[in-house]
Design an enzyme around this catalytic site. Structure first.
Site, PDB file in Angstrom:
ATOM      1  CD  GLU A  16       6.624  -4.812  11.453  1.00 30.66           C
ATOM      2  OE1 GLU A  16       6.362  -4.290  12.124  1.00 30.66           O
ATOM      3  OE2 GLU A  16       7.852  -4.830  11.050  1.00 30.66           O
ATOM      4  N   GLY A  24       6.277  -8.123  21.199  1.00 37.06           N
ATOM      5  CA  GLY A  24       6.221  -7.207  22.162  1.00 37.06           C
ATOM      6  C   GLY A  24       4.980  -6.181  21.891  1.00 37.06           C
ATOM      7  CD  GLU A  75       6.142  -0.434  14.003  1.00 35.24           C
ATOM      8  OE1 GLU A  75       6.203  -1.356  14.877  1.00 35.24           O
ATOM      9  OE2 GLU A  75       6.983  -0.814  12.769  1.00 35.24           O
ATOM     10  CD  GLU A  97       6.585  -0.789  19.475  1.00 35.92           C
ATOM     11  OE1 GLU A  97       6.488  -0.647  18.239  1.00 35.92           O
ATOM     12  OE2 GLU A  97       7.163  -1.707  19.773  1.00 35.92           O
ATOM     13  CD  GLU A 135      11.552  -2.851  14.098  1.00 36.89           C
ATOM     14  OE1 GLU A 135      11.824  -2.402  15.041  1.00 36.89           O
ATOM     15  OE2 GLU A 135      10.339  -2.980  13.736  1.00 36.89           O
TER      16      GLU A 135
HETATM   17 ZN    ZN Z   1      10.526  -1.920  16.361  1.00 38.79          ZN
END
Ligand code: ZN
Length: 898
Positions: free
Chosen positions: A137, A277, A280, A314, A336
């Protein structure tokens, strides 16, 4: 590359990067029926073999060329329906492979070579601490092979990973493990098959020498899911909390949204080098090690809390993002914003709802409001970008979550869940838009949300002005609210927003007053009312109001707006002590502190002696001694607004005045309430074995807040109460990282003799643990003591530092630039100059990290003339630099525009 291609690629690099517009979206011409990949992994020369089954979309033009994305690839072979493609049948440039008229239904075979070891951008396939991992991503897959790298092309993947067996015993990809085998040359392979439809950005591959901790979860329909957390062997004892959090998240999503997990295996891998961070990827999440590994000795309460919420985030993406994904990257907030809302609610349910809300609002106010008021302002659904990586922002994530929260408030929980049920069932397996989300909520509730959609298309934070009047004779209370949204780049005129505002009225005794709104047909009086502000100006009248009430508006922060209330200091102090809404009670304290701080800043600038009003001290004292309130809320109530939020309240940011006044207020509160702080510290300083739960966490946070106020008195400690001693003792004897780090951080902010010693001791004790070393860097970078830049520069030479590791860059360089304003904004310009130098170094290595760092200069117009000049100079220096990445080019350009 041929000479011709080289010339072409140099040309396209020299040209300025192109802006992508939402309005130019076109549906994909060729759909992908299946994807077969084989990775022959080698550190510097990995071969990727791909076999793609394409079919022309039914409504597409027949002669259309096939356009594939590709970046930094060496094309080795290209076959169409089994035959090598003649060079005149395709065009290859820096970021594309275009094949002329491939036919209605065809198979393409592509072989590329890539160099994972040289990949410092950490997008695509790269090496991290000796393991292979991927990050696709938003547009990382195109660094692996030529591909329709866009989220609206979904397909089924089967993946074979081949690697040296000794160095890479564990080989992972998405979905289910199908087969495995050995080769003669010491290499082995594993084949994975993912039954789900997915876009390329959810692809993942991991290969390494990894330990695994296993657990399992039985779903609502009785299916057993194997949970597996992979990490370097030395960290295998740090997996319990993440696995526990994962089970909590799986259960919560079943209970709250009726969502069940769909594969038989859920894997998480911890990696040391990661731009964000966590990610997913379907069935195979990749996590920044600092967002997944925890033990009481090495991780703080904050770490535990963050890990619980990121694991959940996630996991929740499996439905909100993976099964229903985004049509294009302008729709990023579809997944998101919604997923952040989901993880916020999860954390609120598992911990303290009020504390969660306060934390979320603090982030919004300190960072998102500033973004919305600066040159990077963009709508929750942006309509143009140069580099999509620059739009993983607090606006898309956190304001996006607030927008979903407002929808939930407008529809009520039940209506909202009817809407999300419809959304998930209607769009399962599809790539859709934020508008489809709103439409599903509308359809499920037979309601129309046309005006509400402005929240998705308009940037900027609405400002609300509130006026009230009370007619004692008629017992009527009237409210007038006006809304205004300042213009943002490219959007001068704003249409009014639909703003839900929860409110209540409180009588002098602290009793909530019954609300009966005129001109509505509900006869029943309630204690809380939701107002729907939809017009530029709107009036409400309440009847039967027996006394002059105090207004409590925007309870629970029901809308991401700035409220300007008619309250004087006395009314705010009243609410700070009496509001029944926990959020607004806290917020009244913040508003009071801001009013006082602004006055003091004026005095400071005028050279007047500062004096803290006794009423403010008394308001603090009563909260300090409130034994009924949740301790976490007491700690929040006793925390002054951050320097960022204060800055947001000023017409021109005066760095020194903000810092000096806030420090002054802290010291005054420390002195005036010294006995109370000490008593509260002692009361809460109880030896407890570390457990992660809301209650213990609250106690530790209150205790450590008291300790930080007490240390303000260190230099005044004539009676030898031993504040510093307490701090040192907690540093030395503390048996959990929360307490140890709190003490260390307090000490590092004071110019005390032991300062360097404790920092050295800490490093020597923890030098083998990356996560702790990151904290050690961060604490030093954030210390407001003079000379911070010199210390940061020295630490960059420390053997534990590496400019290639994003966590270390964030801990040291990022922390200094973003959270140490007095040092960063020194009038010699050293801070911005340092930032610019680092941005240019980083841009060669990792453009995403460089661009994030550069954002710290984007709000230069908010500062005084001298600082504006210093910051602009550095922005210009960067903008003029040749060969910038798209990431940095866009931030520098936007910052200087207008
Ligand atoms: Zn996210």
């Amino acid at each position: 590359m041929t000479e011709l291609e080289k010339a072409g690629s140099e040309l396209s690099q020299a040209a300025s990067p192109k802006t992508i517009y939402l309005s130019e979206y076109r549906k994909p011409v060729y759909l992908l029926d299946s994807v077969e990949l084989r990775f022959d992994l080698h550190e510097t020369r990995t071969r990727v073999y791909s076999r793609l089954a394409f079919r022309r979309a039914p409504d597409a033009e027949t002669q259309a060329p096939l356009k594939l994305d590709g970046n930094r690839l060496e094309l080795q072979a290209l076959k169409l329906n089994g035959e090598t493609l003649a060079p005149d049948r395709y065009v290859l440039d820096d970021d594309r492979l275009v094949i002329e008229n491939p036919g209605p239904c065809f198979e393409l075979e592509v072989e590329t070579q890539i160099n994972p070891q040289a990949n410092t951008a950490l997008e695509g396939l790269y090496l991290s601490s000796g393991m292979f991992c991927t990050q696709c991503e938003a547009e990382g897959f195109r660094r692996i092979t030529y591909f329709p790298d866009r989220p609206d092309v979904m397909s089924r993947y089967s993946v074979t990973v081949v690697a040296d067996k000794q160095k890479y015993p564990v080989l992972l990809s998405n979905g289910n493990r199908q087969e495995a085998g050995e080769l003669d040359d010491g290499r082995h392979w594993v084949k994975w098959q993912d039954p789900s439809l997915k876009p390329s950005y959810l692809f993942a591959l991991v290969a390494g020498d990894l330990a695994c901790q296993k657990d399992s979860f039985t779903t609502m329909n009785g299916r057993e899911v194997s949970l597996q957390l992979f990490t370097e062997a030395e960290n295998i004892h740090k997996c319990d909390h993440a696995l526990m959090s994962l089970k909590q998240a799986m259960k919560w999503d079943e209970d709250t949204y009726g969502r069940e997990y769909d594969l038989d295996i859920y894997m998480i891998v911890a990696v040391n080098d990661f731009n964000m961070g966590a990610m997913e990827n379907k069935g195979l999440n990749v996590f920044n090690a600092s967002c997944v590994l925890a033990s009481p000795e090495t991780a703080t309460d904050q770490d535990y809390y963050r890990i619980q919420s990121i694991i959940a985030h996630e996991y929740f993406h499996n439905w909100s993002g993976n099964r229903v994904t985004c049509r294009d990257w302008f729709q990023l907030s579809l997944k998101e914003g919604f997923t952040v809302f989901r993880d916020q609610e999860f954390s609120a349910d598992l911990n303290s709802r009020a504390v969660q809300r306060i934390d979320d609002v603090n982030i919004l106010r300190a960072h998102q409001f500033a973004e919305d008021a600066g040159p990077m302002a963009h709508p929750v659904r942006p309509d143009h970008y140069i580099e999509i990586s620059n739009f993983y922002t607090v606006t898309v994530y956190n304001k996006g979550a607030e927008v979903v929260r407002m929808l939930c408030n407008i529809l009520g929980r039940e209506g909202f869940h009817k809407g999300t049920d419809l959304y998930f069932s209607r769009h399962d397996g599809q790539a859709v838009m934020t508008d489809d989300f709103v439409k599903a909520l509308e359809d499920a509730n037979a309601i129309e949300l046309k005006q509400f959609r402005n929240w998705y298309s308009q940037a900027g934070t609405p400002e609300l002005t509130v006026n009230e009047s009370y007619d004692a004779e008629a017992q009527k209370y009237s409210l007038t609210i006006r809304q205004h949204c300042p213009s943002t780049p490219g959007q001068n005129e704003k249409k009014p927003f639909h703003i839900p505002l929860a409110m209540g009225l409180i009588g002098r005794s602290g009793k909530p007053l019954p609300l009966s709104l005129e001109n509505t047909n509900t006869s029943e009086a309630k204690l809380e009312q939701m107002l729907d502000l939809t017009m530029p100006e709107q009036h409400w009248t309440f009847s039967g109001v027996e006394e002059k009430p105090v207004l409590s508006l925007g309870r629970g922060f029901t809308a991401p707006v700035k409220l300007s209330l008619p309250h004087d200091d006395e009314a705010l102090a009243f609410l700070f002590a009496r509001d029944t809404d926990e959020f607004n009670r806290w917020d009244a304290g913040q508003k009071l502190a801001i009013k006082i701080a602004l006055k003091l800043m004026n005095d400071y600038s005028a050279g007047k002696a500062l004096q803290l009003e006794p009423m403010f001290i008394e308001a603090y004292r009563s909260n300090l001694n409130n034994s009924v309130l949740d301790k976490a809320l007491v700690a929040q109530a006793l925390s002054l607004p951050s320097e960022f939020y204060l800055a947001d309240q000023c017409a021109t940011v005066d760095v020194e005045a903000i810092h000096a006044v806030r420090e002054f207020m802290r010291r005054q509160l420390a002195e005036a309430l010294a006995d109370d702080w000490l008593r509260l510290f002692e009361e809460n300083n109880v030896p407890l074995a570390y457990r992660f739960n809301a209650q213990d966490m609250a106690q530790r946070s209150l205790k450590n807040l008291c300790l930080s106020y007490l240390m303000e008195l260190d230099s005044l400690d004539q009676n030898k109460v031993g504040y510093r001693q307490r701090c040192l003792q907690q540093f030395q004897k503390g048996d959990n990282m929360t307490d140890v780090l709190a003490a260390l951080s307090i000490l590092s902010q004071h110019d005390v003799a032991e300062r360097q010693q404790v920092l050295d001791d800490f490093y020597n004790k923890w030098k083998h643990d990356r996560q702790v070393v990151e904290k050690w860097f961060a604490i030093q970078a954030a210390s407001p003591l003079p000379g911070a830049l010199t210390r940061v520069q020295a630490l960059m030479q420390h053997p534990a530092f590496s400019i290639k590791n994003p966590n270390l860059v964030r801990s040291l360089i990022g922390r200094f630039c973003a959270t140490n304003p007095v040092n960063f904004h020194l009038l010699d310009g050293s801070g911005s100059r340092f930032l610019a130098e680092q941005v240019l170094v980083l841009d060669e290595l990792n453009p995403q990290i460089a661009a994030r760092l550069l954002q710290n200069l984007s709000r230069w117009r908010r500062f005084d003339q001298t600082r504006q000049l210093l910051m602009r100079e550095q922005l210009e220096r960067i903008a003029e630099h040749q060969g910038l990445s798209k990431d940095v080019y866009e931030i520098a350009g936007r910052s200087l525009e207008g």
